[in-house]
Design a protein around this motif. Structure first.
Motif, mmCIF file in Angstrom:
data_model
loop_
_atom_site.group_PDB
_atom_site.id
_atom_site.type_symbol
_atom_site.label_atom_id
_atom_site.label_comp_id
_atom_site.label_asym_id
_atom_site.label_seq_id
_atom_site.Cartn_x
_atom_site.Cartn_y
_atom_site.Cartn_z
ATOM 1 N N ASP A 288 -1.679 -5.544 -8.820
ATOM 2 C CA ASP A 288 -0.329 -5.026 -9.071
ATOM 3 C C ASP A 288 0.547 -5.117 -7.817
ATOM 4 O O ASP A 288 1.584 -4.474 -7.708
ATOM 5 C CB ASP A 288 -0.384 -3.585 -9.578
ATOM 6 N N TYR B 24 4.496 -3.830 -11.050
ATOM 7 C CA TYR B 24 3.929 -4.457 -9.846
ATOM 8 C C TYR B 24 5.022 -4.641 -8.791
ATOM 9 O O TYR B 24 6.212 -4.484 -9.093
ATOM 10 C CB TYR B 24 3.316 -5.813 -10.185
ATOM 11 N N ASP C 86 -8.440 -5.961 -14.546
ATOM 12 C CA ASP C 86 -8.445 -5.732 -13.098
ATOM 13 C C ASP C 86 -7.370 -6.553 -12.391
ATOM 14 O O ASP C 86 -7.529 -6.936 -11.241
ATOM 15 C CB ASP C 86 -9.819 -6.087 -12.526
ATOM 16 N N ILE D 50 0.837 -1.196 0.000
ATOM 17 C CA ILE D 50 0.000 0.000 0.000
ATOM 18 C C ILE D 50 0.875 1.251 0.000
ATOM 19 O O ILE D 50 0.621 2.212 -0.739
ATOM 20 C CB ILE D 50 -0.942 -0.011 1.216
ATOM 21 N N ILE E 250 -8.426 -0.540 0.342
ATOM 22 C CA ILE E 250 -7.869 -0.787 -0.983
ATOM 23 C C ILE E 250 -8.507 -2.018 -1.606
ATOM 24 O O ILE E 250 -9.067 -2.868 -0.901
ATOM 25 C CB ILE E 250 -6.330 -0.966 -0.861
ATOM 26 N N ALA E 251 -8.444 -2.134 -2.906
ATOM 27 C CA ALA E 251 -8.966 -3.311 -3.595
ATOM 28 C C ALA E 251 -8.046 -4.507 -3.350
ATOM 29 O O ALA E 251 -6.838 -4.339 -3.188
ATOM 30 C CB ALA E 251 -9.076 -3.039 -5.096
ATOM 31 N N TYR E 252 -8.648 -5.685 -3.357
ATOM 32 C CA TYR E 252 -7.812 -6.873 -3.114
ATOM 33 C C TYR E 252 -8.349 -8.065 -3.880
ATOM 34 O O TYR E 252 -9.438 -8.037 -4.420
ATOM 35 C CB TYR E 252 -7.742 -7.189 -1.631
ATOM 36 N N GLU F 268 1.997 2.415 -3.065
ATOM 37 C CA GLU F 268 0.903 2.946 -3.874
ATOM 38 C C GLU F 268 0.372 1.961 -4.897
ATOM 39 O O GLU F 268 -0.056 2.359 -5.995
ATOM 40 C CB GLU F 268 1.325 4.251 -4.552
ATOM 41 N N ARG F 269 0.374 0.686 -4.521
ATOM 42 C CA ARG F 269 -0.277 -0.300 -5.378
ATOM 43 C C ARG F 269 -1.781 -0.169 -5.175
ATOM 44 O O ARG F 269 -2.254 0.151 -4.091
ATOM 45 C CB ARG F 269 0.212 -1.698 -5.030
ATOM 46 N N ARG F 270 -2.545 -0.395 -6.230
ATOM 47 C CA ARG F 270 -3.983 -0.164 -6.146
ATOM 48 C C ARG F 270 -4.814 -1.428 -5.936
ATOM 49 O O ARG F 270 -5.985 -1.385 -5.593
ATOM 50 C CB ARG F 270 -4.499 0.565 -7.382
ATOM 51 N N LYS F 271 -4.197 -2.577 -6.182
ATOM 52 C CA LYS F 271 -4.926 -3.821 -5.925
ATOM 53 C C LYS F 271 -3.942 -4.913 -5.498
ATOM 54 O O LYS F 271 -3.031 -5.258 -6.257
ATOM 55 C CB LYS F 271 -5.670 -4.272 -7.183
#
Lengths: 350, 350
Positions: free
Chosen positions: B261, B289, B258, B194, B229-231, B197-200
């Motif tokens: 990363d 990633y 989707d 996180i 955050i998305a997971y 700055e990873r988004r998923k």
DNA sequence: GTAAAAATTTAAAACGTTTTCATTCCTCGA
DNA sequence: TCGAGGAATGAAAACGTTTTAAATTTTTAC
């Protein structure tokens, strides 16, 4: 649950001797035989009548009899144990685990067990072997990473203690071993680099004192001389060098004008270290240089770009080690005293 | 060489009983004492006079006396052995070797030895434990990879057999364990992704049946929810999935819009597989990633570009396992029945 | 100086096997 | 009918230790 099983239907023999595990005496009482006879019947001695033998076996099975290993051991002097000297150098990539796994496989249907004897128990590795022998800890010994005039081999030959080693020595007295054909490994690895048109090949050797260092060197040199190609043998590092040190060494070496562009790595860790070191120096695998590595796991196969690997099946080696040692212990004539395992090459040879 | 050592200088006591190893009787004869007394003196029983005790000890040392373990075992019922159930899943990266090494370290100055009991000896892993107990192969048992309602734990609790496990369970009965703080591992790993700055983020979980799977999941979810955050939690693969299968899965997944990363990999092999898979799909580590991986070796640290790792010291765990089991066997009150080892984070946390 | 108590030491049994040597029970040949 | 010889079983000793219970010696108390 822990209540003593009450005699049923008028049964009143002293079956459960001292409310504990069944022993030969328990069976003897039930069968109305002497302990001697029961012992003989269970070990399938020839003079016992077939009927008695079967009856005893049946009773033993029914009451869940298991021989007391301590008593057997005290009487016969045999421990039913084989020991492996665990080398601390092999800690990293599960070298020993694979071998142990194989040994255990070979011991599976037998009465033997495997005990692990770490060699740091003593200052020298001979002492660890001595410890096993003196304490009569095992009936046979397995160890790895032999030297040409290995002190452990010498000791065991002298004392006549059954053993087998993974790796060869230079003793004239014949003794069993299982080894990997490291000559072929190095030869084929080198030829692969040459086939990829590398102009200068280097090899990371195992520590000089180990026998298989000579084999690798020999295979390497043979291929190098046949092709008349330039080569390099780093003197300050070896297979046991910590990965970060090796990495730094490779990096600093990579910048020189006569730096090698092909590497033989006889292990996963060294391969990774070389890749990292070269990368530190801005060199790209498969472009600026190539590697052929030995792997005992399936780790390197995962790398990208793909590294050429030659596999060494340590579990198979362990299985052979166990099997052959058992034969030796039980004085079975070994079909082959020596076993040389073939490298499994994971790239096209031509 | 095998000639019986002739009595010298008028010595004519029957010292070498049956030309074999010295026994208690040998010492008794030399010292002019009863075997009983010698036995007591050597085990430092209180009622023996100091002088006698010292004399016996000295003689024992001089003639190189070593107690016969089989006889001791037969008499006392104690084997002086602890066993480890070797799990075949741990074969790959020397998981077991490190633990064994640690155990052996804890056993170093004691009279205990370590025997390896591969669990493929039987169809289920409970049977392997049963085998040990029934054959009285050891005084204590160590095993790994626990499940919440682990059948082995249940069996051992029932029979009262001393044991300790690497990993927790959900039994209410207290029993000793050593575990690694997998919650913290997963929590910190996720937070790292996180922070980058990873988004998923995705996590490769251990097999669901294992306790530490829940811990990792918990740590992961906690961090994910905190950050909102998305997971993603892949269902068809896990930590035990063969590397090439995992690699293919990751590759195919990477092409979706989707796709995650950021990856949490609780092991070296899975980390390498993820890197390869992403690479197959044209994704570059540290650019497209990131990965945070658990490592029990020092393998990943070598990779380039550098992977963030959190270390698990299995040798230390083994040492604690051995130490605590010994205390348990000898009814020493454990200072702590439970031990939770702290992850060693190899990246800056903030 | 003697009896009781304490301090040492010892004899003997036991742990569960295997093995040596003896015994019993047949069968068979004379 | 008898003894020889073989097949099957059994009694007892042994492996090296620990432990129970007893015996001996020394010390203490009066």
């Amino acid at each position: 649950m822990t209540e003593p099983s009450r005699p049923r239907r008028g049964e009143n023999l002293d079956i459960t001797h001292k409310r504990g595990k069944p022993t030969l005496r328990t069976i003897a009482t039930i069968a109305g035989l002497a302990v001697t006879t029961v012992s003989r019947a269970l070990s399938d001695a020839p003079q016992i009548s077939l009927e008695t033998r079967q009856r005893v076996h049946r009773i033993a099975r029914e009451i869940g009899y298991l021989p007391d290993r301590a008593a057997q051991r005290l009487k016969t002097g045999r421990t039913n144990v084989i020991a492996i000297l665990l080398d601390s150098h092999e800690e990293v990539v599960g070298f020993s685990t694979s071998i142990m796994y194989g040994i255990a496989k070979a011991l599976k249907e037998t009465s033997y067990h495997l005990v692990v004897a770490p060699n740091f128990l003593s200052t020298t590795d001979v002492e660890a072997a001595e410890y096993i022998i003196r304490n009569h800890l095992a009936d046979g010994l397995i160890f790895t990473r032999t030297e040409p005039l290995d002190a452990r081999v010498r000791l065991l030959l002298e004392t006549g203690f059954p053993f087998i080693c993974h790796g060869r020595t230079e003793f004239s007295t014949p003794h069993p071993y299982v080894d990997y054909d490291n000559f072929s490994f190095a030869y084929e690895a080198t030829r692969r680099l040459i086939a990829k048109e590398r102009r200068k090949v280097a090899v990371i050797l195992p520590p000089k004192r180990l026998t298989f260092c000579q084999h690798i060197l020999h295979g390497f040199m043979t291929a190098v001389r046949e092709a008349g190609i330039a080569y390099e043998i780093p003197e300050t590092v070896d297979l046991d060098t910590p990965a970060d040190v090796l990495r730094d060494f490779i990096c600093s070496r990579a910048t020189a004008p006569d730096a090698p562009d092909g590497f033989i790595c006889p292990g996963e860790v060294s391969a990774l270290a070389v890749i990292s070191g070269m990368s530190d120096a801005g060199r790209t695998l498969a472009v600026d240089y190539d590697i052929v590595a030995k792997e005992t796991s399936r780790l390197l196969t995962q790398l990208q770009p793909k590294v050429d690997t030659i596999h060494e099946d340590l579990t198979a080696a362990g299985e052979d080690l166990g099997r052959m040692l058992l034969q030796r212990i039980n004085n079975v004539n070994l079909d082959d005293l020596h076993l040389l395992l073939t490298p499994q090459i994971n790239f096209p040879i031509g």
